[in-house]
Design an enzyme around this catalytic site. Structure first.
Site, PDB file in Angstrom:
ATOM      1  N   GLY A 215       0.819  -1.206   0.000  1.00 47.88           N
ATOM      2  CA  GLY A 215       0.000   0.000   0.000  1.00 47.88           C
ATOM      3  C   GLY A 215       0.849   1.250   0.000  1.00 47.88           C
ATOM      4  O   GLY A 215       2.049   1.210  -0.290  1.00 47.88           O
ATOM      5  N   ASN A 216       0.217   2.366   0.304  1.00 50.65           N
ATOM      6  CA  ASN A 216       0.932   3.638   0.353  1.00 50.65           C
ATOM      7  C   ASN A 216       0.342   4.491   1.466  1.00 50.65           C
ATOM      8  O   ASN A 216      -0.604   4.093   2.150  1.00 50.65           O
ATOM      9  CB  ASN A 216       0.868   4.351  -1.003  1.00 50.65           C
ATOM     10  N   ARG A 217       0.891   5.693   1.644  1.00 51.39           N
ATOM     11  CA  ARG A 217       0.537   6.532   2.790  1.00 51.39           C
ATOM     12  C   ARG A 217      -0.643   7.477   2.536  1.00 51.39           C
ATOM     13  O   ARG A 217      -0.989   8.278   3.400  1.00 51.39           O
ATOM     14  CB  ARG A 217       1.750   7.371   3.210  1.00 51.39           C
ATOM     15  N   SER A 218      -1.274   7.406   1.390  1.00 56.48           N
ATOM     16  CA  SER A 218      -2.330   8.361   1.080  1.00 56.48           C
ATOM     17  C   SER A 218      -3.512   8.221   2.044  1.00 56.48           C
ATOM     18  O   SER A 218      -4.006   7.125   2.284  1.00 56.48           O
ATOM     19  CB  SER A 218      -2.823   8.158  -0.352  1.00 56.48           C
TER      20      SER A 218
END
Length: 407
Positions: A215-218
């Site tokens: 995933g990512n930090r958004s």
């Protein structure tokens, strides 16, 4: 600033309450308005007083409450209340109230107030799904929107009794956010009225096994700011959200997805009749080539197997290349860590979108924050810097640029 008697001297808001079971939720909206310094006059209908009494409205607002044009006649309330308002918001707005407002009927204090108001007007409908979807209601809503009113799309959820569907009053906190944005714009007409905008928000997650993902930090906060400001500017909003955990913005149709492939399918479907598509979501570039049906175990003395990755679809490039309708505008976002503008210009050229919002990101920059700083690049070579500030300020800049291109 407050008067000596403690009453608010901020913007004057008329809170109209019509006769639906959701009237009790308007108490929370009233609390948000008064606590933020607004001077609120509640104007209920007779029917609404069966759900919440006049004493409650008077105590919470600090102002007199009446549903009749025949009380305090010397003050001409049926004219003065609307004339002096900075905003009129009707929550809940029943099918009956929408019909009266659309046809200019004036048989009580609230409908008279709506006729005399020259300020922005917001309706937050609440009714059963069948009533909301009825052609008469849809035509009344279209009429009000053509005249410049902001009619918020109702939420989907539990209705009266055992019924579930579209028609639920949106969360009062989110209605308050719409009111706040409309007030901030003043008498400016809702310049996105009649437009359908599609916005993606959040970050996709690509499953590795039943408990792990890439995933990512958004956080999705910028996409949600875009959705809220678009609603306040009169747009019909479809929000495709990926793993945000944020409350639904009032007035937006929310489609929930998890992965990049799911986001692509949802955005393509929604974009078929959209005037504008804004790809604010952080879509994972890659996903695991194989999904483990069981949790991948750690084994003593063994290094973990390498995770093979495959490319995800490039949703922004696909949307830009195959516009859903003639004249559709496409706005992309570019999160960069170095050579921000150079990489942004290259991405704008490669993706083929009309506008690209470029910002510098990092562990403590942009992601999860309430503020943002960016430069909006356009396909004609223009640059619009947006200084560090609330994400809704960046959202309004994006919509300003979009509306100028829509003409």
């Amino acid at each position: 600033m407050d008067k000596a008697d403690g009453r608010a001297t901020g913007p004057k808001v008329v809170l109209g309450v019509s006769g639906g079971i959701a009237a009790y939720k308007a108490c929370e909206l009233l609390r948000r308005l008064t606590e933020s310094g607004h001077d609120v006059r509640v104007v209920p209908t007779d029917a609404s007083l069966h759900f919440v009494g006049a004493a409650t409205w008077s105590a919470l607002s600090g102002n007199p409450v009446s549903a009749e044009v025949w009380e305090s006649v010397h003050e001409v309330p049926h004219v003065r209340i609307g004339q002096s308002a900075d905003l009129v918001v009707v929550a809940p707005a029943t099918a009956d109230m929408l019909a009266k407002a659309a046809h200019g009927l004036a048989d009580d204090l609230l409908t008279n107030t709506l006729l005399t108001a020259r300020c922005p007007v917001v309706f937050a409908p609440a009714m059963h799904t069948e009533m909301w979807e009825h052609p008469a209601t849809r035509e009344n809503v279209a009429t009000l929107r053509r005249r410049g009113a902001v009619v918020i799309e109702p939420a989907v959820g539990r209705l009266t009794g055992v019924d579930t569907g579209k028609g639920r009053l949106p969360d009062p906190d989110e209605i308050f956010e719409v009111c706040r944005r409309v007030l901030a714009r003043g008498a400016t007409a809702p310049d996105l009225a009649g437009r359908h905008v599609v916005i993606s928000a959040g970050g996709t997650r690509e499953p590795l096994d039943p408990v792990r993902y890439l995933g990512n930090r958004s956080s999705g906060k910028q996409g949600y700011a875009l959705a809220r400001t678009a609603v306040a500017r009169g747009a019909r909003v479809t929000l495709v959200e990926a793993n945000t955990g944020l409350p639904d913005p009032a007035g937006a149709d929310v489609v929930r997805v998890g992965t990049a492939v799911q986001l692509r399918e949802a955005v393509l479907k929604a974009a078929a009749d959209a005037d504008v598509v804004v790809m604010a979501a952080a879509v994972a570039d890659f996903r695991p080539a194989a999904y483990a049906t069981g949790k991948i175990k750690k084994k003593d003395g063994q290094e973990p197997a390498a995770v093979e990755l495959v490319r995800n679809p490039d949703v922004l490039a696909e949307i830009a290349a195959e516009r859903g309708k003639p004249g559709q505008l496409v706005v992309g976002f570019a999160a960069e860590t170095d050579d921000v503008l150079a990489n942004g210009r290259e991405k704008l050229r490669r993706k083929g979108c009309d506008l690209l919002v470029v910002n510098e990101v990092g562990e403590r920059k942009t992601f999860g924050s309430e503020e943002n700083e960016a430069v909006v690049l356009d396909i004609d070579g223009g640059e619009t810097p947006v200084p560090y500030g609330p994400k809704e300020a960046l959202a309004d800049t994006v919509w300003d640029l979009v509306t100028s291109r829509l003409g």
